[in-house]
Scaffold this active site. Structure first.
Site, PDB file in Angstrom:
ATOM      1  N   GLU A 230       0.802  -1.220   0.000  1.00  0.00           N
ATOM      2  CA  GLU A 230       0.000   0.000   0.000  1.00  0.00           C
ATOM      3  C   GLU A 230       0.842   1.281   0.000  1.00  0.00           C
ATOM      4  O   GLU A 230       0.770   2.101   0.921  1.00  0.00           O
ATOM      5  CB  GLU A 230      -0.965  -0.001   1.181  1.00  0.00           C
ATOM      6  CG  GLU A 230      -1.957  -1.147   1.126  1.00  0.00           C
ATOM      7  CD  GLU A 230      -2.953  -1.162   2.270  1.00  0.00           C
ATOM      8  OE1 GLU A 230      -3.996  -1.815   2.137  1.00  0.00           O
ATOM      9  OE2 GLU A 230      -2.688  -0.519   3.306  1.00  0.00           O
TER      10      GLU A 230
ATOM     11  N   GLU B 144      -5.315  -8.767   0.394  1.00  0.00           N
ATOM     12  CA  GLU B 144      -5.923  -8.494   1.704  1.00  0.00           C
ATOM     13  C   GLU B 144      -7.422  -8.366   1.532  1.00  0.00           C
ATOM     14  O   GLU B 144      -7.897  -7.741   0.579  1.00  0.00           O
ATOM     15  CB  GLU B 144      -5.397  -7.193   2.331  1.00  0.00           C
ATOM     16  CG  GLU B 144      -4.043  -7.272   2.959  1.00  0.00           C
ATOM     17  CD  GLU B 144      -3.651  -5.971   3.674  1.00  0.00           C
ATOM     18  OE1 GLU B 144      -4.560  -5.236   4.137  1.00  0.00           O
ATOM     19  OE2 GLU B 144      -2.445  -5.708   3.756  1.00  0.00           O
TER      20      GLU B 144
END
EC number: 3.2.1.21
Length: 501
Positions: free
Chosen positions: A194, A408
């Site tokens: 991220e 995720e």
């Protein structure tokens, strides 16, 4: 009660609940055979959130070790000094995964556990720990997926070189050591988790370490929200591309591995069918996932960013374009939720410029008074399964259908729930079942997905929320650190049985 009755209406699996009672673990018709041969199911964590042992065995401090010490930054002023102590309990956690029929484990490697000062002298204790973890995973038949960076920059690099604001090559030393040391066993690498969150939350509103922003956008002592997020993102993209280039040149042929990057992707749905709202949703997608995947696939930033950010947006040189373009063997998509987007109908230029301000959109969590979906504990997380399908098909259609993993996906409960409440997590079971139905739909419709990772294996230190948010499929009692598989863990065990027809 509705969820309980819904589960009861389906066939019973014969598994035992954490309380010892037989419970229904309906998988919605899903099992291993629902997915392509070789499709992997895993769980995920990050070093800072689960390892603990932050000040021992030679590990140096990270920017998060400094950040959590600032009063009021973390819920209840919690720290990750112990968290769930995977550093000492890794065998127990790997055994849990094996018992749950999990195929793969996505973990991150603490940079400051390998290089306490960010570069220079290697900490042999840190290397030994990851060797033990990797070897035990393989011994138990679990495939390691190693992430090189998950928010936790060594503090020494922040203090000496302004961290990610500096175009310095110290990431080169880290990835060289990791590829050389672990690459004989690790075949799946991710450079950054991220990077958008790193740039936006660390440098636009400053709510994540290192806590930099303009005065107009947060409580920061230093920073520039108009420029720093874009500088940091640019440096992360270049560091990623350089790591992939070096791996391909020096290691890939011999080690037979692959390298990717992990990108968060909230799906943004237009609030209405108006052109203005459709444009707002597309701006959001470009500033969100497009900020990173567009240059990695096409060698340049999205036109949206170029037209809005203009001279504040760094430029790639011709040589950098060659290095960046095509610099993934696969991409990980972290997908949790979906929002409605609308045009704010603001025509004037804002006084203060910043990354989020540049989007020029309005976030909406309901339409005509109806919430977009049931909310989890975190105020940002709504259960919107159809958004996962749209996000994956967007990558498939817009970016050439790269090899993907869903890296995720999960939801949280409050941190203060009791053990009994935590174990009977029927809402999480429904969340996972509904999202996996949409993931299968994307696979069936052509998305090149090769794996799925639930977030998270364990309840753990959840950044700003500290221990007030539980994402795990395994409940952790923070007093004695005992692990208790939740109903969702047993649901995965049922889903992933290997003897199903």
């Amino acid at each position: 009660m509705f969820l309980f009755l819904l589960l009861l209406s389906a066939s019973r699996s014969g598994e035992e609940s954490p309380s010892g009672d037989a419970v229904p673990l309906a998988t919605g018709g899903l099992n291993r055979k629902s997915f392509p041969e070789g499709f992997l199911f895993g769980t995920a964590t990050s070093a800072y959130q689960v390892e603990g042992e932050t000040h021992q065995d030679g590990r140096g401090p990270s920017i998060w070790d400094a950040f959590v010490k600032i009063p009021g930054k973390i819920a209840n002023n919690a720290t990750a000094e112990i968290t769930v102590d995977q550093y000492h309990r890794y065998k127990e956690d790997v055994d849990l995964m094996q018992n749950l029929n999990i195929d793969a484990y996505r973990f991150s490697i603490s940079w400051s556990r390998i290089f306490p000062e960010g570069s220079g002298k290697i900490n042999s204790n840190g290397v030994a720990y990851y060797n033990r973890l990797i070897d035990y995973l393989i011994e138990k038949g679990i495939t390691p997926y190693a992430n090189l960076y998950h928010y936790d920059l060594p503090l020494a690099l922040e203090q000496k070189y302004q961290g990610l604001l500096s175009k310095q090559g110290r990431f080169c030393g880290l990835r060289r050591v990791l590829f050389q040391t672990f690459g004989d066993r690790v075949k799946n690498w991710m450079t950054f988790n991220e990077p958008r969150v790193v740039a936006a939350l660390g440098y636009d509103n400053g709510i994540f370490a290192p806590g930099r922003c303009s005065e107009a956008f947060g409580n920061c002592t230093d920073g520039n929200s108009a420029t720093e997020p874009y500088i940091v993102a640019h440096h992360l993209i270049l560091a990623h591309a350089a790591a992939v280039q070096r791996y391909r040149q020096n290691y890939q042929e011999k080690q037979k591995g692959r390298v990717g990057i992990l990108l968060d992707f909230v799906w943004f749905e237009p609030l209405t069918s108006s052109q203005a709202d459709n444009d707002a949703a597309q701006r959001a997608r470009d500033f969100h996932v497009g900020w990173f995947i567009h240059p990695i696939v096409y060698g340049e930033y999205p036109n949206t960013l170029q037209n809005i950010v203009k001279e504040r947006l760094p430029k790639f040189t011709e040589e950098e374009v060659k290095m960046v373009k095509g610099s993934i063997d696969f991409v990980g998509i972290n997908q949790y939720t979906t929002y409605f987007m609308s045009d704010p109908k603001i025509s004037t230029t804002p006084k203060d410029l910043g990354y989020q301000q540049d989007w020029n959109v309005t976030f909406n969590f309901a339409k005509n008074g109806t919430p977009i979906g049931p909310r989890a504990h975190s105020e940002w997380l709504y259960n919107v399964p159809w958004g996962m399908y749209k996000a994956l098909m967007y990558i498939e259609e817009r970016y050439g259908n790269p090899t993907m993993i869903l890296s995720e996906n999960g939801m949280d409960d409050p941190g203060n729930i009791t053990l009994t409440q935590g174990l009977n997590d029927t809402t999480r079971v429904k969340y996972y079942r509904d999202y996996l139905v949409q993931l299968k739909k994307a696979v069936d419709d052509g998305a090149n997905l090769t794996g799925y990772f639930a977030w998270s294996l364990l309840d753990n230190f959840e950044w700003l929320s500290g221990y007030t948010s539980r994402f795990g499929i395994v409940y952790v009692d923070y007093k004695d650190l005992k692990r208790y598989p939740k109903m969702s863990a047993l649901w995965f065990k049922q889903l992933l049985k290997r003897d199903q027809k």
